[in-house]
Design an enzyme around this catalytic site. Structure first.
Site, PDB file in Angstrom:
ATOM      1  N   TRP A   1      -6.985   9.114  -3.383  1.00  0.00           N
ATOM      2  CA  TRP A   1      -6.474  10.410  -2.927  1.00  0.00           C
ATOM      3  C   TRP A   1      -7.088  10.851  -1.609  1.00  0.00           C
ATOM      4  CZ3 TRP A   1     -10.862  12.942  -2.227  1.00  0.00           C
ATOM      5  CH2 TRP A   1     -11.961  12.539  -3.001  1.00  0.00           C
ATOM      6  N   ASN A   2      -8.176  10.191  -1.141  1.00  0.00           N
ATOM      7  CA  ASN A   2      -8.959  10.832  -0.066  1.00  0.00           C
ATOM      8  C   ASN A   2      -8.267  10.823   1.302  1.00  0.00           C
ATOM      9  OD1 ASN A   2      -9.485   8.072   0.074  1.00  0.00           O
ATOM     10  ND2 ASN A   2     -11.543   8.368   0.873  1.00  0.00           N
TER      11      ASN A   2
ATOM     12  N   GLU B   1     -10.572  -2.803  -1.254  1.00  0.00           N
ATOM     13  CA  GLU B   1     -11.273  -1.922  -0.300  1.00  0.00           C
ATOM     14  C   GLU B   1     -11.987  -0.870  -1.127  1.00  0.00           C
ATOM     15  OE1 GLU B   1     -11.497  -2.208   2.832  1.00  0.00           O
ATOM     16  OE2 GLU B   1      -9.764  -3.329   3.550  1.00  0.00           O
TER      17      GLU B   1
ATOM     18  N   CYS C   1     -14.793   6.737   2.612  1.00  0.00           N
ATOM     19  CA  CYS C   1     -15.562   5.530   2.280  1.00  0.00           C
ATOM     20  C   CYS C   1     -16.482   5.172   3.428  1.00  0.00           C
ATOM     21  CB  CYS C   1     -14.608   4.383   1.977  1.00  0.00           C
ATOM     22  SG  CYS C   1     -13.396   4.088   3.259  1.00  0.00           S
TER      23      CYS C   1
HETATM   24  P1  NAP Z   1     -10.741   5.601  -8.039  1.00  0.00           P
HETATM   25  O1  NAP Z   1     -11.075   6.562  -9.090  1.00  0.00           O
HETATM   26  O2  NAP Z   1     -11.269   4.232  -8.147  1.00  0.00           O
HETATM   27  O3  NAP Z   1      -9.144   5.567  -7.948  1.00  0.00           O
HETATM   28  C1  NAP Z   1      -8.458   4.800  -6.986  1.00  0.00           C
HETATM   29  C2  NAP Z   1      -7.128   4.368  -7.555  1.00  0.00           C
HETATM   30  O4  NAP Z   1      -7.364   3.399  -8.571  1.00  0.00           O
HETATM   31  C3  NAP Z   1      -6.348   5.503  -8.214  1.00  0.00           C
HETATM   32  O5  NAP Z   1      -4.974   5.298  -8.001  1.00  0.00           O
HETATM   33  C4  NAP Z   1      -6.701   5.323  -9.699  1.00  0.00           C
HETATM   34  O6  NAP Z   1      -5.714   5.842 -10.553  1.00  0.00           O
HETATM   35  C5  NAP Z   1      -6.748   3.823  -9.795  1.00  0.00           C
HETATM   36  N1  NAP Z   1      -7.587   3.301 -10.864  1.00  0.00           N
HETATM   37  C6  NAP Z   1      -8.814   3.730 -11.250  1.00  0.00           C
HETATM   38  N2  NAP Z   1      -9.280   2.963 -12.251  1.00  0.00           N
HETATM   39  C7  NAP Z   1      -8.336   2.031 -12.514  1.00  0.00           C
HETATM   40  C8  NAP Z   1      -8.232   0.968 -13.456  1.00  0.00           C
HETATM   41  N3  NAP Z   1      -9.212   0.680 -14.321  1.00  0.00           N
HETATM   42  N4  NAP Z   1      -7.099   0.213 -13.459  1.00  0.00           N
HETATM   43  C9  NAP Z   1      -6.113   0.478 -12.584  1.00  0.00           C
HETATM   44  N5  NAP Z   1      -6.150   1.478 -11.686  1.00  0.00           N
HETATM   45  C10 NAP Z   1      -7.258   2.248 -11.633  1.00  0.00           C
HETATM   46  O7  NAP Z   1     -11.194   6.129  -6.618  1.00  0.00           O
HETATM   47  P2  NAP Z   1     -10.882   7.561  -5.971  1.00  0.00           P
HETATM   48  O8  NAP Z   1     -11.798   8.547  -6.591  1.00  0.00           O
HETATM   49  O9  NAP Z   1      -9.434   7.849  -5.955  1.00  0.00           O
HETATM   50  O10 NAP Z   1     -11.316   7.277  -4.454  1.00  0.00           O
HETATM   51  C11 NAP Z   1     -12.612   7.319  -4.041  1.00  0.00           C
HETATM   52  C12 NAP Z   1     -13.208   5.923  -3.886  1.00  0.00           C
HETATM   53  O11 NAP Z   1     -12.398   5.136  -3.026  1.00  0.00           O
HETATM   54  C13 NAP Z   1     -14.564   5.951  -3.247  1.00  0.00           C
HETATM   55  O12 NAP Z   1     -15.428   5.051  -3.893  1.00  0.00           O
HETATM   56  C14 NAP Z   1     -14.268   5.505  -1.830  1.00  0.00           C
HETATM   57  O13 NAP Z   1     -15.379   4.997  -1.141  1.00  0.00           O
HETATM   58  C15 NAP Z   1     -13.205   4.511  -2.028  1.00  0.00           C
HETATM   59  N6  NAP Z   1     -12.435   4.285  -0.791  1.00  0.00           N
HETATM   60  C16 NAP Z   1     -12.561   3.089  -0.147  1.00  0.00           C
HETATM   61  C17 NAP Z   1     -11.881   2.861   1.050  1.00  0.00           C
HETATM   62  C18 NAP Z   1     -11.999   1.557   1.785  1.00  0.00           C
HETATM   63  O14 NAP Z   1     -11.172   1.301   2.642  1.00  0.00           O
HETATM   64  N7  NAP Z   1     -12.985   0.714   1.499  1.00  0.00           N
HETATM   65  C19 NAP Z   1     -11.069   3.863   1.578  1.00  0.00           C
HETATM   66  C20 NAP Z   1     -10.956   5.072   0.893  1.00  0.00           C
HETATM   67  C21 NAP Z   1     -11.650   5.260  -0.295  1.00  0.00           C
HETATM   68  P3  NAP Z   1      -5.858   7.309 -11.245  1.00  0.00           P
HETATM   69  O15 NAP Z   1      -5.969   8.290 -10.149  1.00  0.00           O
HETATM   70  O16 NAP Z   1      -4.609   7.410 -12.033  1.00  0.00           O
HETATM   71  O17 NAP Z   1      -7.121   7.227 -12.068  1.00  0.00           O
END
Ligand code: NAP
Length: 452
Positions: free
Chosen positions: A128-129, A226, A260
């Site tokens: 979502w970020n 990512e 991130c």
């Molecule tokens: P998140 O909780 O891991 O969720 C990301 C996505 O994955 C959401 O669509 C979520 O769905 C889904 N998801 C979560 N657990 C899953 C599972 N076990 N199986 C399948 N899908 C799953 O992360 P967030 O809170 O949205 O984002 C923050 C994180 O993203 C931070 O750690 C940040 O550093 C990282 N990030 C990384 C980058 C990069 O380019 N490296 C860029 C931006 C953000 P639901 O919402 O339905 O749970």
């Protein structure tokens, strides 16, 4: 699924999830569209993608408001994000044919070459970020390569997910080229199991990366991951402490601290640490926190109540572990999910804010004996996404850049993404690359053709 305004805590709208029949219908449509889309020319794809950029720019503020209302980034940041999405569409519209041009190779054949063919429907599981940018930086190269996109967005931004589908529709892309699936995390495995889906990219936390990587591995489907980061921002003794501190505060609080590649660990050589910390704390304390729709606001709310509580618990734990509070450390006394920009000093490895990712405006200042000690501390992390390094000595910067365990190093600047440069991490920050020619080549069949 619910859209909740994090600036007020109010429910904006309820969205019914797609049931299994609807998900199947959308997968079939994606597969059908892939057969025709993969045979269109680069010129035709580029024309349509340029149209996507136009649709975004025609209503920059409208798309931006959708993001601000649903996840709390400032309107100015959301407008900049929309413009960047248009940029990545333009970039790949112009560069894809060059990035994927067949490569002749001299062999014993009369002619042999490598070509880059599309794979099919690619699933993108997104956070979502940066609710638009993350999606467009996946979609622009994927579509230009001849693949079609399936989006499973984070459950707290369904309005953005639907809006993005609308952008592609308005630009005239064939139905099924880009499809949103309104499903929760639990429904992802079933989608991955479908033979329609050829590969998956996930941007999100490392637990989500492990789950999707394991599932895709069991199905032998390619992944790009990512994941999170705890980027070091290294300040050596010969840097200007005031300028470094000014950028450091921005690098920490960008996107309300929820990026991130936001700088998270500020590793400063002892000789300059007190001066840096003083300027840095003043900058952080000076930010205006408030209504993200107000154009004078620097830092808006966190995206969800539970994320605010997790962040506050990390701060409390770090204080009990010995960190020193310089400013902030508390929730603001108003409705919405606002957290005061926070500086913790004398942070060391083993403390929560050093070891774990902090997703909000919380900075950890770490004191290093010298440049080698700063490098050791920077690399003492399970993450390896980006790093920012501040020094007046270009040769030393290049030497340290070669030894930093990260996917990028920015010298005398903050870490940022750019369509022309590869983006991604190592270690727990994931694998694979997005953007540039590296990104567009992740989801293609690198095919050898040998002709006698
Ligand atoms: P998140 O909780 O891991 O969720 C990301 C996505 O994955 C959401 O669509 C979520 O769905 C889904 N998801 C979560 N657990 C899953 C599972 N076990 N199986 C399948 N899908 C799953 O992360 P967030 O809170 O949205 O984002 C923050 C994180 O993203 C931070 O750690 C940040 O550093 C990282 N990030 C990384 C980058 C990069 O380019 N490296 C860029 C931006 C953000 P639901 O919402 O339905 O749970």
């Amino acid at each position: 699924m619910k859209s909740i305004n994090p600036a007020t805590g109010e429910l904006l709208r309820d969205w019914p999830e797609h049931d299994e029949t609807e998900v199947l219908r959308r997968l079939e449509l994606a597969e059908q569209t892939f057969h025709s889309w993969s045979r269109t020319s680069y010129e035709e794809r580029a024309r349509l993608l340029k149209g996507v950029a136009r649709v975004l720019r025609e209503d920059l503020t409208g798309w931006a408001k959708q993001m601000t209302e649903e996840m709390g980034k400032t309107l100015a940041a959301a407008e900049a994000e929309t413009e960047k999405c248009a940029w990545v569409c333009d970039h790949y519209a112009e560069a894809a044919a060059r990035y994927l041009a067949p490569e002749p190779v001299k062999t014993d054949a009369s002619e042999s070459f490598v070509r880059f063919d599309p794979l099919g429907p690619i699933l993108a599981v997104m956070p979502w970020n940066f609710p638009f940018w993350q999606v467009f930086r996946f979609a622009a190269p994927a579509l230009m390569a001849g693949n079609v996109g399936l989006l499973k967005h984070a459950s707290n931004v369904p309005g953005c997910a639907v809006a993005i589908e609308e952008v592609f529709r308005r630009a005239g892309l064939p139905e099924g080229c880009f499809t949103t699936l309104l499903i929760g995390a639990k429904a992802v495995d079933r989608v991955l199991e479908s033979p329609v889906v050829r590969a998956v990219t996930l941007t999100g936390s490392d637990p989500a990366g492990r789950a999707i990587g394991a599932k895709a591995g069991s199905l032998l489907k390619k992944t790009v991951l990512e994941l999170g980061g705890s980027d070091p921002f290294i300040v050596l003794y010969d840097a200007d402490p005031r300028e470094a501190a000014r950028i450091a505060a921005r690098a920490r609080c960008i996107n309300n601290g929820q990026s991130c590649i936001a700088a998270k660990r500020f590793i400063v050589e002892e000789a300059i640490a007190d001066r840096f910390e003083e300027h840095f704390t003043a900058e952080m304390a000076g930010f205006k926190v408030g209504d993200p729709m107000d154009r004078t606001t620097d830092v808006g709310p966190l995206a969800r109540e539970d994320l605010l509580q997790d962040l506050h618990a990390q701060v409390q734990r770090s204080l009990s572990e010995g960190a020193k509070l310089r400013t902030g450390g508390r929730r603001l006394d108003r409705r919405g999910y606002f957290y005061a920009p926070t500086v913790l000093d004398h942070v060391r490895p083993g403390m929560t804010v050093f070891d774990d990712e902090t997703f909000g405006p919380v900075a950890a200042v770490v004191r290093a004996r010298d440049a080698e000690d700063a490098l050791r501390l920077a690399n003492q992390s399970k993450f390896g996404l980006g790093a920012s390094l501040w020094t007046a000595n270009a040769e030393r910067a290049k030497d340290l850049a070669g030894r930093l365990e990260t996917g990028s190093v920015f010298v005398n600047g903050m870490v940022k993404s750019d369509p022309r440069l590869p983006f991604g991490g190592i270690k727990t920050s994931g694998y694979g690359r997005e953007l540039s020619h590296f990104g567009i080549r992740e989801f293609v069949n690198v095919k050898t053709v040998w002709i006698r």
